[in-house]
Design an enzyme around this catalytic site. Structure first.
Site, PDB file in Angstrom:
ATOM      1  N   ASN A  20       0.817  -1.193   0.000  1.00 17.68           N
ATOM      2  CA  ASN A  20       0.000   0.000   0.000  1.00 17.68           C
ATOM      3  C   ASN A  20       0.863   1.260   0.000  1.00 17.68           C
ATOM      4  OD1 ASN A  20      -1.987   1.911   0.277  1.00 17.68           O
ATOM      5  ND2 ASN A  20      -3.071   0.859   1.901  1.00 17.68           N
ATOM      6  N   ASP A  21       1.629   1.443   1.068  1.00 18.59           N
ATOM      7  CA  ASP A  21       2.405   2.677   1.194  1.00 18.59           C
ATOM      8  C   ASP A  21       3.396   2.861   0.048  1.00 18.59           C
ATOM      9  OD1 ASP A  21       1.104   3.188   3.569  1.00 18.59           O
ATOM     10  OD2 ASP A  21       2.587   2.100   4.753  1.00 18.59           O
TER      11      ASP A  21
END
Lengths: 105, 466
Positions: free
Chosen positions: B392-393
């Site tokens: 995600n990040d």
């Protein structure tokens, strides 16, 4: 050269060696390198054994034995876990995963 | 054994450590490097039993017993740990090493204090300073590492913990450590050194609490370098050359490594460390109820089937689900259909730099398919589909577009330039750094919810059926 100064010279030279030896590392190896360096500072075990063998009262002995236990975990556990990480990098021949090999003695 | 012979063998061990670090810096020699390091440590440990004024060593049975106990705890922990949990185990090992160094310094200090009281001679100033340094930094490393362990194990929040007046508490704590150091320096008694230890333990906790998610590995690396320096300082107190060399090597190389890791994440080391002093509670993107497009495994399989080039972006979710073999199966299947497949590896995907390489190597993914960020980024415009698996990040455009968010400035994989984006996620929960990802709401994005392994298995069978 006094013994204190000799020890400090060794320290300064080791700083430069430490800087040089890892100047270029691909990010793939950051974690294993950290883990390997982590295992190396487990040699504090040697220091712990020395103080334990000089201890002459219960407090000192207890603390130094605790230090031995912790240092052993650091050193041996560190090398074994690093080896397990690096096992993944070994050249692949057989698809079957080989038996986990032992890193230390 | 004579002192000369003992020192000579110590030199051999020191050379082993240098070769070990050198070896660990290159993929081909890494494993051998580690074994050389282990050999050096074994030599250093064995030889100490044969050196001393009176052999065998005093307290020998207890010493051996303590070593065996350490082996019983350490070896199974290292051998049984899941791949996903290795980072926190390393943190823990580092912490106990720091604790050991602090204890060694305390025992030696008590001993020197006794001798000074008996003989009248004072302890040398340099030895006292080295002792104080070891106690403070070793204990800080111990408790700090335990907090990093709790964060990575998700036994406590992974977000930065910031409390009102935190910077004043930390500053006060530091002043107390300085004052107490002066006390230890002048008093040379047991109470003072125990108080110093307690204050340093608190500092370790306060130091690591404000560090958030993705920065935790950097802090582990830094604490590792700290522990190295404490070992060197213990070596000075004990006049053990080997400890000075080994500890300094780790301290110096660890500092470089910490900087390299911070650079790979686009973080300033200073910002990471002193976040506690500058941090204000960051606004975490509000989890709003905007529509997202979620699809079925069949939808995903169809997208893949007609793609010419697919990039797989693995993240921590892949590691958690142990889906590395399944993802390889999918990649092989696509390759067999003539689709160009590559893995886009973000340097800090997962919980540690290199985490994904280790994981995918376990599934025998060919090296040439693992492409580093700098090389894969220019290829995204020619990529038809990017599959993001449990990451995600590392693909969050907020790192480029939202100044002030915790990951701002971190280089990301530019998946938003590819034709289609598929997210395999467990839920809409934000990533480790706790930031909302705008990409999830992109019209090009399809979400496939569920455990990565289960989802991938479904996609594989759907793709086979096509």
């Amino acid at each position: 050269m006094s013994s204190g100064l000799a020890l400090i010279s060794i320290f300064v030279l080791a700083v430069f060696v430490g800087f040089e030896v890892v100047s270029k590392v691909s990010s793939t190896l950051h974690t294993p390198l950290m883990s390997g360096a982590n295992a190396i500072h487990g040699v504090i075990l040697v220091g712990a054994i020395i103080v334990a063998s000089h201890s002459d009262n219960t407090l000192q002995l207890t603390l130094s034995l605790l230090a031995i236990v912790l240092a052993t975990i650091n050193m041996v556990g560190g090398f074994v876990v690093t080896d397990r990480m690096l096992e993944m990098f070994k050249p692949k021949k057989a698809p079957a995963p080989s038996d986990t090999s032992d890193g230390v003695k | 054994m004579s002192r000369d012979l003992y020192d000579l063998i110590g030199l051999v061990a020191a050379i082993c450590f240098i070769l070990a670090l050198k070896g660990l810096s290159h993929p081909k020699s890494a494993r051998r490097g580690n074994l050389i390091g282990a050999a050096g440590a074994t030599i250093a440990t064995l030889v100490v039993f044969f050196y001393g004024d009176s052999l065998p060593l005093k307290n020998l049975p207890l010493i051996l017993g303590a070593i065996v106990l350490g082996l019983i705890i350490g070896v199974p922990a290292a051998r049984k740990v899941q791949l996903t949990q290795m980072p926190q185990l390393v943190a823990l090992f580092n912490g106990v090493g720091g604790g050991a160094a602090a204890l060694v310094a305390i025992v030696e200090y008590l001993k020197l204090g006794e001798e000074a009281a008996k003989g009248g001679g004072a302890i040398g100033a340099a030895v006292l300073i080295a002792t104080i340094f070891t106690v403070v930094v070793g204990t800080t490393s111990f408790t700090g590492s335990i907090i990093t362990f709790l964060k990575l194990q998700e036994l406590m929040t992974t977000r930065p913990v910031i409390f009102p007046g935190g910077r004043f508490i930390i500053a006060g704590n530091l002043v107390a450590i300085l004052v107490c150091s002066g006390w230890v320096y002048s008093a040379a008694d047991t109470t003072s050194v125990l108080v110093l230890m307690a204050l340093s333990a608190i500092f370790g906790v306060l130091f690591v609490l404000p560090v958030g998610g993705a920065d935790v590995p950097i802090v582990i690396s830094l604490l590792n370098a700290f522990t190295g320096l404490t070992v060197a300082a213990s070596g000075y107190v004990l006049e053990a050359t080997l400890l000075i060399v080994a500890g300094t090597l780790v301290g110096a190389s660890g500092t470089i490594l910490t900087r390299l890791m911070a650079e790979a994440m686009g973080r300033s080391l200073f910002g990471t460390l002193f976040g506690a002093f500058t941090a204000t509670a960051t606004t975490v993107g509000e989890a709003d109820a905007r529509p997202v497009k979620s699809g079925s495994a069949e939808d995903v399989a169809i997208l893949l089937n007609y793609a010419r080039r697919v990039v797989i972006v693995p993240g921590f979710g892949l590691a958690v689900a142990q889906a590395q073999h399944t993802v390889r199966e999918l990649a092989d299947l696509m390759s067999a259909k003539g689709i160009d497949v590559a893995y886009g590896i973000h340097p800090v995907a997962g919980r540690m730099p290199g985490h994904m390489n280790v994981l995918l190597a376990e599934a025998n993914v060919p090296y040439d398919q693992l492409v580093e960020m700098d090389e894969i980024n220019p290829t995204f415009p020619q990529t038809d589909v990017s599959i993001i698996i449990g990451a995600n990040d590392v693909v969050n455009p907020a790192a480029k577009t939202t100044p002030g968010c915790p990951i701002y400035g971190m280089p990301i994989l530019d998946v938003q330039q590819s034709g289609n984006i598929i997210f395999l996620k467990r839920s809409m929960r934000p990533g480790f750094a706790g930031i909302e990802n705008e990409l999830l709401y992109d019209p090009k994005t399809t979400l496939l919810f569920g455990d990565a392994k289960a989802s991938l298995t479904k996609v594989v069978s759907a793709l086979k059926a096509l």
